[in-house]
Design a protein around this motif. Structure first.
Motif, mmCIF file in Angstrom:
data_model
loop_
_atom_site.group_PDB
_atom_site.id
_atom_site.type_symbol
_atom_site.label_atom_id
_atom_site.label_comp_id
_atom_site.label_asym_id
_atom_site.label_seq_id
_atom_site.Cartn_x
_atom_site.Cartn_y
_atom_site.Cartn_z
ATOM 1 N N GLY A 180 5.260 1.286 21.839
ATOM 2 C CA GLY A 180 4.397 0.419 22.630
ATOM 3 C C GLY A 180 3.107 0.002 21.967
ATOM 4 O O GLY A 180 2.300 -0.715 22.568
ATOM 5 N N VAL A 181 2.892 0.422 20.714
ATOM 6 C CA VAL A 181 1.661 0.093 19.982
ATOM 7 C C VAL A 181 2.015 -0.754 18.759
ATOM 8 O O VAL A 181 2.962 -0.440 18.031
ATOM 9 N N LYS A 182 1.249 -1.811 18.533
ATOM 10 C CA LYS A 182 1.477 -2.664 17.365
ATOM 11 C C LYS A 182 0.863 -1.998 16.135
ATOM 12 O O LYS A 182 -0.328 -1.670 16.120
ATOM 13 N N LYS A 183 1.705 -1.809 15.107
ATOM 14 C CA LYS A 183 1.267 -1.116 13.903
ATOM 15 C C LYS A 183 1.706 -1.895 12.663
ATOM 16 O O LYS A 183 2.783 -2.494 12.637
ATOM 17 N N VAL A 184 0.846 -1.845 11.644
ATOM 18 C CA VAL A 184 1.157 -2.438 10.347
ATOM 19 C C VAL A 184 0.670 -1.471 9.273
ATOM 20 O O VAL A 184 -0.420 -0.891 9.395
ATOM 21 N N ALA A 185 1.458 -1.293 8.235
ATOM 22 C CA ALA A 185 1.033 -0.451 7.117
ATOM 23 C C ALA A 185 0.059 -1.219 6.228
ATOM 24 O O ALA A 185 0.070 -2.449 6.173
ATOM 25 N N ILE A 186 -0.778 -0.462 5.540
ATOM 26 C CA ILE A 186 -1.694 -1.041 4.555
ATOM 27 C C ILE A 186 -1.543 -0.226 3.273
ATOM 28 O O ILE A 186 -1.404 1.009 3.325
ATOM 29 N N ASP A 187 -1.515 -0.889 2.125
ATOM 30 C CA ASP A 187 -1.098 -0.186 0.909
ATOM 31 C C ASP A 187 -2.227 0.548 0.184
ATOM 32 O O ASP A 187 -2.005 1.107 -0.892
ATOM 33 N N HIS A 188 -3.417 0.569 0.743
ATOM 34 C CA HIS A 188 -4.490 1.410 0.197
ATOM 35 C C HIS A 188 -4.456 2.734 0.951
ATOM 36 O O HIS A 188 -4.929 2.844 2.075
ATOM 37 N N ARG A 189 -3.861 3.752 0.332
ATOM 38 C CA ARG A 189 -3.453 4.959 1.042
ATOM 39 C C ARG A 189 -4.597 5.875 1.473
ATOM 40 O O ARG A 189 -4.376 6.807 2.243
ATOM 41 N N SER A 190 -5.799 5.641 1.004
ATOM 42 C CA SER A 190 -6.919 6.494 1.431
ATOM 43 C C SER A 190 -7.887 5.757 2.353
ATOM 44 O O SER A 190 -8.982 6.260 2.625
ATOM 45 N N LEU A 191 -7.489 4.595 2.852
ATOM 46 C CA LEU A 191 -8.415 3.791 3.651
ATOM 47 C C LEU A 191 -8.888 4.531 4.907
ATOM 48 O O LEU A 191 -10.037 4.377 5.326
ATOM 49 N N HIS A 192 -8.023 5.353 5.486
ATOM 50 C CA HIS A 192 -8.408 6.073 6.703
ATOM 51 C C HIS A 192 -9.574 7.041 6.456
ATOM 52 O O HIS A 192 -10.251 7.449 7.391
ATOM 53 N N GLU A 193 -9.797 7.401 5.195
ATOM 54 C CA GLU A 193 -10.902 8.296 4.853
ATOM 55 C C GLU A 193 -12.177 7.521 4.527
ATOM 56 O O GLU A 193 -13.245 8.122 4.374
ATOM 57 N N GLU A 194 -12.073 6.217 4.420
ATOM 58 C CA GLU A 194 -13.188 5.415 3.901
ATOM 59 C C GLU A 194 -13.805 4.483 4.937
ATOM 60 O O GLU A 194 -14.900 3.962 4.716
ATOM 61 N N VAL A 195 -13.107 4.241 6.052
ATOM 62 C CA VAL A 195 -13.652 3.355 7.077
ATOM 63 C C VAL A 195 -14.287 4.179 8.196
ATOM 64 O O VAL A 195 -13.999 5.365 8.364
ATOM 65 N N SER A 196 -15.149 3.508 8.945
ATOM 66 C CA SER A 196 -15.813 4.135 10.082
ATOM 67 C C SER A 196 -15.769 3.176 11.264
ATOM 68 O O SER A 196 -15.557 1.963 11.096
ATOM 69 N N ALA A 197 -15.985 3.710 12.448
ATOM 70 C CA ALA A 197 -16.044 2.866 13.636
ATOM 71 C C ALA A 197 -17.108 1.787 13.451
ATOM 72 O O ALA A 197 -18.214 2.061 12.972
ATOM 73 N N GLY A 198 -16.752 0.563 13.797
ATOM 74 C CA GLY A 198 -17.661 -0.571 13.655
ATOM 75 C C GLY A 198 -17.438 -1.391 12.405
ATOM 76 O O GLY A 198 -17.944 -2.521 12.300
ATOM 77 N N ASP A 199 -16.689 -0.872 11.427
ATOM 78 C CA ASP A 199 -16.408 -1.635 10.202
ATOM 79 C C ASP A 199 -15.512 -2.823 10.515
ATOM 80 O O ASP A 199 -14.637 -2.759 11.382
ATOM 81 N N ARG A 200 -15.721 -3.911 9.762
ATOM 82 C CA ARG A 200 -14.892 -5.105 9.892
ATOM 83 C C ARG A 200 -13.774 -5.074 8.856
ATOM 84 O O ARG A 200 -13.994 -4.685 7.709
ATOM 85 N N ILE A 201 -12.590 -5.498 9.268
ATOM 86 C CA ILE A 201 -11.446 -5.643 8.368
ATOM 87 C C ILE A 201 -10.925 -7.058 8.523
ATOM 88 O O ILE A 201 -10.654 -7.521 9.636
ATOM 89 N N LEU A 202 -10.822 -7.760 7.407
ATOM 90 C CA LEU A 202 -10.389 -9.155 7.404
ATOM 91 C C LEU A 202 -9.048 -9.267 6.698
ATOM 92 O O LEU A 202 -8.820 -8.607 5.683
#
Length: 271
Positions: free
Chosen positions: A108-130
């Motif tokens: 029930g959730v829309k998901k897409v993979a992203i190929d930068h495998r450590s991105l979850h460690e580098e972003v914070s709430a409020g960051d913009r992704i384009l």
């Protein structure tokens, strides 16, 4: 009558439609001084043909024409989808996962993979992704494990393998990819005049390329630092100190900032 010196130089990028000998010669006749080879596209054989034809045309016209290699640099992309596109609307939640998965609706959730495998460690709430040259805009809401939950600002039909821009997010990623390292050999093998380094963020990125040149190839080629990320302007003095030339890539910079800010930043990088 003294010869007029032309202080402004014209750079022409060669592509599939401008690589034939007649077009190259016409470009030089019309005033092109420097030829850019974009290593984000084309094969090594294509670029080799371009170099040969440029030098043949320059010799015919009795001119010196510089050639520079524009390295691709790190390009972050979305993963594959289970269809041609994934429809995402403004106000919805889209999860970007650094795990390998086929994008679509999962539980029930829309998901897409992203190929930068450590991105979850580098972003914070409020960051913009384009995504897709800024056509899609998302704001990070929270991170759960390897999943980045984002709020959709601008939506539409999201297609696979589109490019991702991460303005003002400090990434744990080298400015020089393995592809760049392989492509750099071409510059030495074919005696190119300059090498352009993409997505420069700080002086250390340029120094990394200098060290690579000296360690692997024994000599340094002149380096053009491409300024296409907002953080580069915060370190512009240091970048200028170690690079041989600066090139403001206004298209990419406009995606990461806003088009109306680019002329001001280009005129006064300390603004």
């Amino acid at each position: 009558m003294s010869k007029i010196m032309k202080f402004t130089k014209i750079v022409a990028t060669l592509g599939p439609n401008s690589r034939d000998p007649e077009t190259i010669e016409q470009l030089l006749r019309e005033g092109a001084d420097v030829i850019r080879l974009n290593f984000s596209h084309g094969s090594l054989e294509d670029h080799e043909t371009a170099v040969r034809r440029v030098r043949e045309a320059a010799q015919k016209l009795n001119r010196h024409v510089a050639i520079f290699q524009d390295l691709q640099g790190p390009k972050i992309r979305l993963g594959q989808l289970d269809g041609e596109f994934l429809e995402v609307g403004a106000g919805e939640t889209l999860v970007l996962s650094t795990d390998e998965l086929i994008g679509g609706v999962h539980d029930g959730v829309k998901k897409v993979a992203i190929d930068h495998r450590s991105l979850h460690e580098e972003v914070s709430a409020g960051d913009r992704i384009l995504i897709d040259d800024g056509l899609f805009e998302f704001v990070v809401e929270r991170i759960e494990g390897r999943e980045i939950f984002t709020h959709v600002i601008n939506g539409g039909r999201l297609k696979p393998r589109k490019g991702v821009n991460l303005p003002n997010i400090k990434l744990k990623i080298s400015a020089i990819t393995e592809k760049d390292r392989r492509d750099l050999q071409f510059a030495y093998d074919h005696g190119l005049d300059y090498v352009a380094l993409s997505f420069v963020r700080e002086a250390a990125d340029v120094k990394e390329l200098i060290d690579l040149m000296l360690t692997v190839h024994g000599r340094k080629l002149p380096i053009i630092a491409k300024i296409e990320k907002p953080e580069a302007f915060r370190h512009i003095d240091g970048i200028i100190a170690v690079a041989d030339a600066i090139m403001v890539a206004r298209g990419d910079l406009g995606v990461e900032t806003s088009p109306q800010d680019v002329p001001i930043m280009q005129k006064d990088p300390h603004s």
